[in-house]
Each structure stands twice: as structure tokens, then as C-alpha cells.
Scaffold this motif. Structure first.
Motif, short mmCIF file in Angstrom:
data_model
loop_
_atom_site.label_atom_id
_atom_site.label_comp_id
_atom_site.label_asym_id
_atom_site.label_seq_id
_atom_site.Cartn_x
_atom_site.Cartn_y
_atom_site.Cartn_z
N UNK A 84 0.84 -1.20 0.00
CA UNK A 84 0.00 0.00 0.00
C UNK A 84 0.88 1.25 0.00
N UNK A 85 1.92 1.26 0.83
CA UNK A 85 2.84 2.40 0.86
C UNK A 85 3.55 2.57 -0.48
N UNK A 86 3.97 1.46 -1.08
CA UNK A 86 4.67 1.52 -2.36
C UNK A 86 3.77 2.10 -3.44
N UNK A 87 2.52 1.66 -3.47
CA UNK A 87 1.58 2.15 -4.48
C UNK A 87 1.28 3.63 -4.30
N UNK A 88 1.23 4.07 -3.04
CA UNK A 88 0.92 5.46 -2.74
C UNK A 88 2.10 6.38 -3.06
N UNK A 89 3.31 5.93 -2.72
CA UNK A 89 4.48 6.80 -2.83
C UNK A 89 5.25 6.64 -4.14
N UNK A 90 5.11 5.47 -4.80
CA UNK A 90 5.94 5.20 -5.97
C UNK A 90 7.39 4.98 -5.57
N UNK A 91 7.61 4.47 -4.39
CA UNK A 91 8.96 4.25 -3.86
C UNK A 91 9.48 2.87 -4.30
N UNK A 92 10.61 2.86 -5.02
CA UNK A 92 11.14 1.61 -5.55
C UNK A 92 11.58 0.66 -4.44
N UNK A 93 12.25 1.18 -3.42
CA UNK A 93 12.77 0.29 -2.38
C UNK A 93 11.63 -0.33 -1.57
N UNK A 94 10.57 0.45 -1.33
CA UNK A 94 9.41 -0.13 -0.63
C UNK A 94 8.75 -1.21 -1.48
N UNK A 95 8.71 -0.98 -2.80
CA UNK A 95 8.15 -1.98 -3.72
C UNK A 95 8.97 -3.26 -3.67
N UNK A 96 10.28 -3.11 -3.70
CA UNK A 96 11.19 -4.25 -3.65
C UNK A 96 10.97 -5.02 -2.34
N UNK A 97 10.87 -4.28 -1.24
CA UNK A 97 10.69 -4.92 0.06
C UNK A 97 9.33 -5.62 0.13
N UNK A 98 8.32 -5.02 -0.46
CA UNK A 98 6.98 -5.63 -0.45
C UNK A 98 7.03 -6.99 -1.13
N UNK A 99 7.62 -7.06 -2.32
CA UNK A 99 7.68 -8.33 -3.03
C UNK A 99 8.58 -9.33 -2.30
#
Length: 438
Positions: A390-405
Motif C-alpha cells: 500500500x505504501x509503495x503504491x501510494x508513494x511510488x517508492x522503488x525500495x518499498x516496492x522491492x521490500x513488499x515483493x
């Protein structure tokens, strides 16, 4: 709610599911006096929207209902003064879903619409759009309830709860389907059953089942382990190990197969993708057939073929909720809602899927307290993934996206997590403006 005539705004009105929704409205007019339905879609869906409007008008005329139907591309006009905003859209259409299914299986990872990396990609595309819709609701219909059916429903509902003031409840047809299948196993009416449900969207367990007050949990688990029908149109029915179900001591939802029987489900996905196409590619064919049927000027009811689409009980889930809110029923529904202490080990603001009391004030989850260690580990891991997603989708943050997956239990190592993420971002570039600076 005191309005004597309700306005429904249907975001994604050109969906093939819409005739089921219209049927549900017409069946409940005595309890839920809908006077206006505004279907809205995007330019790419204009032709389907026109077909849906014409069929819906024939359905309304057939029963002589006084409902004003409108279809347009003007989302703000649809939302203005709506009592209920119902969201059922798919950013990128079925082709985006097909990509979500095919990208992960190239890396020997489950490729599925709402679970694993496919669900993550869908969340990245969907959450910015739903938050934009919420801005319109806050401005044009601040008292409206948004009932979200858009997948991944848990993540979308959590984003709305965290980042907007909109009154929202997320819903899914899986809990209703579970109840219907258990009723079939037990040869009883669904109304005679009570299920204590708690978990996350598409990660839901019925921890207890009662039939007319008698605890039948063990009996249901025996029947599921013995091969009773317990799946849905869009999920391969891999048999359950009866000893595992005995150890779990809770009734899993059909989507649990992806987590508990990953190898078998992945093998089936790969075989299907190579032979008949992924689920999305199969649905594209089904949709073409449905819309060809919908164009028949003699058709004035929901066609039976819609059941093949995989959204059984959709209108029951959504319109029973409208009924409960409008009429202050204080009835039980399984919904996606903020935890607020219902599951002891999760934060209050985490969105869970659980049995809740629903009335004109919204949904209050029934407390289940501390859950068994048999389900706790998986639930916490998936919720950690969801929070990051949810944070990754909201912020467009690559590292959060990586951590989510990397945190998702269906992604086995970080090298695959990174490769899948990079491909998701490349393939979905046009739908991910929040990542534009990368």
C-alpha cells in the motif's frame, strides 16, 4: 439513512458483471428504493458501457421499475450526490491482468490476479486511481458510502482507509461462495449456517462453522478433505490433504491453495498458460461471448453464462450490504474493514476481512481475539507485505516496492523479487505515474 430514493454510482459500469448488479437491485426494490443508477467508465470501455446501458434498460423496463439509468464517461457527474459509490474497475483491462499472470510464472512464481506479484502489480495500478476517485467523493458526495469490489480488495480498502476521509467498506464474493459451498456439503440452507470468519482478503479462514447452533467445523473439514466441491470458477481445484486440514483446524478459503499447495498450483498455471492461455486470456474469450449475448435486443435478463465469469454472488455481497446500511439492519456480513482490535495481534488500522455487524453507521468487526499459531504466521507475513505494498503504491517508492515483493511468501528469494518488480514496472509504465521519476 433517510433518503426515499437512492442514487448508485457504478465506477467500472462497463464490466460484464454489471447485469448481475442490476438484477440484484431489481430483486430488492421493496427494501432498497434505488431511483437512479449512473454507470461510468473510461474511453476504452465506451462500447461496452453502451451495451450494458441498453441491456440494463431492458431489464428495468421488463419489471416496470422506475429507475433512471445514465451511462457516461463523466465520473464527477456520476459521483455527485450519490448515496453509494460502487467500484468494480480494472486499470489496464484484461490485458494488464494477463501480464500480471504471465510475468511471475516466467520466474517459477505464482502468477495470479490478486495473490503474489500479480496482485502487487494490480495494486500499484489501482490504488492511485481509487485515491483520485476518493477526492471526487470527498468533494461531491461526502456522505456517500464507497463499497469497493475492485481487487485486490484488502489493499485497496486499506489505502482508502489510510489516505482519505471516505466512508468505505471492502467486499468480496469469496466469503459468500464459501458459505454456499459449505451449505451444499451439509445439505442445508445457507441461512441455517453461521461462520466465524477472520483473516485477510483472499487469505480468509472460517475458524468455526455452526449449523443451527451445532459446531460442524470438524465435519466440514472432513468433507473438504474427502473431496467435496470447494473451489471457484477461477481457481484450480487441487485436492486438500485431510491430515493438513485436521492440523489447521480452520476452514481455509479456496485461495489458500496458492500458499499451502504452491508447487501444484504453479504447475497447473504453467500448463494452462502453455495450452489454453492464462485465466485472463480465457476470460477474454468469455467476455466476448457475453457481450455478444448482451447485444441481443431480445435479452432482458442476466444470462446464465455470466456464472462462468467467476463472480458468483457478487450482487448478493454488494446489495445485501447496501440494504444493511440503508435499513440499519445490524446484520452480519463478511467484509474488509479496519481491525480495531478484532484480531488481537494486528494493528488497529490494518484492514482485515472478517465477520462484522453492519448498520447505518458502517461495519463493526466481531472480535476473535488471539488466533491459532497454525494461521498466525502466514497471516502476519501477508499483512506485512500488504502494508508495504500500500505504501509503495501510494508513494511510488522503488525500495518499498522491492521490500513488499521480498516479504510476500509466494516470492522465494530477493533476486526473483527484483527481476519481477523491474518487469512489472516496465510493462505497466503507462499506468504507474507515481513511479515516473525513476
Amino acid at each position: 439513512m433517510s433518503r426515499s430514493s437512492l442514487k448508485l454510482a457504478i465506477i467500472g459500469g462497463g464490466s460484464s458483471y454489471t447485469p448481475e448488479l442490476v438484477e440484484g437491485v431489481l430483486k430488492r426494490l421493496d427494501q432498497v428504493p434505488v431511483g437512479e443508477i449512473h454507470f461510468v467508465d473510461v474511453e476504452a470501455g465506451r462500447e461496452k458501457l453502451d451495451i450494458i446501458l441498453a441491456l440494463s434498460q431492458r431489464m428495468v423496463d421488463k419489471v416496470g421499475a422506475k429507475i433512471a439509468l445514465t451511462a457516461s464517461l463523466d465520473r464527477r457527474a456520476a459521483i455527485k450526490d450519490a448515496d453509494f459509490v460502487m467500484t468494480q474497475f480494472r486499470v489496464g483491462g484484461l490485458q494488464a491482468r494477463a501480464n500480471d499472470e504471465r510475468i511471475p510464472i516466467q520466474y517459477d512464481v505464482i502468477g495470479q490476479e490478486t495473490t503474489g506479484p500479480g496482485g502487487f502489480a494490480k495494486a500499484l495500478r489501482t490504488i492511485p486511481v481509487i485515491l483520485d476517485i476518493c477526492k471526487d467523493i470527498e468533494e461531491l458526495a461526502p456522505n456517500a458510502w464507497m463499497l469497493n469490489f475492485t481487487n485486490p480488495a484488502g489493499l485497496v480498502t486499506e489505502a482508502v482507509s489510510k489516505y482519505t476521509k471516505v466512508k468505505t467498506i471492502g467486499l468480496c464474493n469469496v466469503p459468500v461462495s464459501m458459505k454456499m459451498m459449505i451449505a451444499e456439503m451439509m445439505e442445508c440452507e445457507p441461512e441455517e449456517l453461521s461462520l466465524e470468519c477472520a483473516g485477510l482478503n483472499h487469505l480468509l479462514w472460517a475458524h468455526k462453522a455452526w449449523l443451527r447452533g451445532e459446531d460442524i467445523t470438524a465435519t466440514v473439514l472432513d468433507k473438504v478433505g474427502d473431496g467435496a466441491n470447494y473451489s471457484m470458477k477461477n481457481i484450480h481445484e487441487e485436492p486438500w490433504d485431510p491430515d493438513f486440514l485436521l492440523a489447521l483446524n480452520a476452514i481455509p478459503c479456496p485461495y489458500h491453495r496458492y500458499f499451502y499447495q504452491t508447487d501444484a498450483m504453479l504447475a497447473e498455471e504453467k500448463a494452462a498458460a502453455a495450452e489454453g492461455g492464462t485465466r485472463a486470456e480465457q476470460v477474454m474469450t468469455t467476455e466476448k461471448e457475453l457481450f455478444a449475448l448482451y447485444q441481443d435486443e431480445g435479452l432482458d435478463k442476466k444470462p446464465e453464462q455470466l456464472e462462468q465469469r467467476g463472480g458468483a454472488y457478487y450482487s448478493d455481497a454488494s446489495l445485501n450490504l447496501v440494504d444493511a446500511i440503508y435499513n440499519n439492519r445490524n446484520s452480519l456480513h463478511v467484509v474488509n474493514v479496519q481491525n480495531n482490535g478484532a484480531i488481537a495481534s494486528l494493528p488497529d488500522d490494518a484492514v482485515i476481512e472478517c465477520t462484522a455487524v453492519v448498520g447505518s453507521w458502517g461495519a463493526k468487526p466481531l472480535a476473535v481475539g488471539h488466533l491459532s499459531p497454525a494461521v498466525l504466521g502466514l497471516m502476519h507475513q501477508v499483512k506485512a507485505y500488504e502494508t508495504l505494498a500500500v505504501e509503495a503504491a501510494y508513494t511510488g517508492d522503488y525500495t518499498k516496492s522491492f521490500m513488499a515483493l521480498a516479504a510476500n511468501p509466494l516470492v522465494p528469494d530477493i533476486s526473483r523479487a527484483k527481476a519481477i518488480l523491474d518487469e512489472i514496472l516496465r510493462t505497466n509504465h503507462d499506468y504507474l505515474p507515481q513511479f515516473a521519476t525513476r
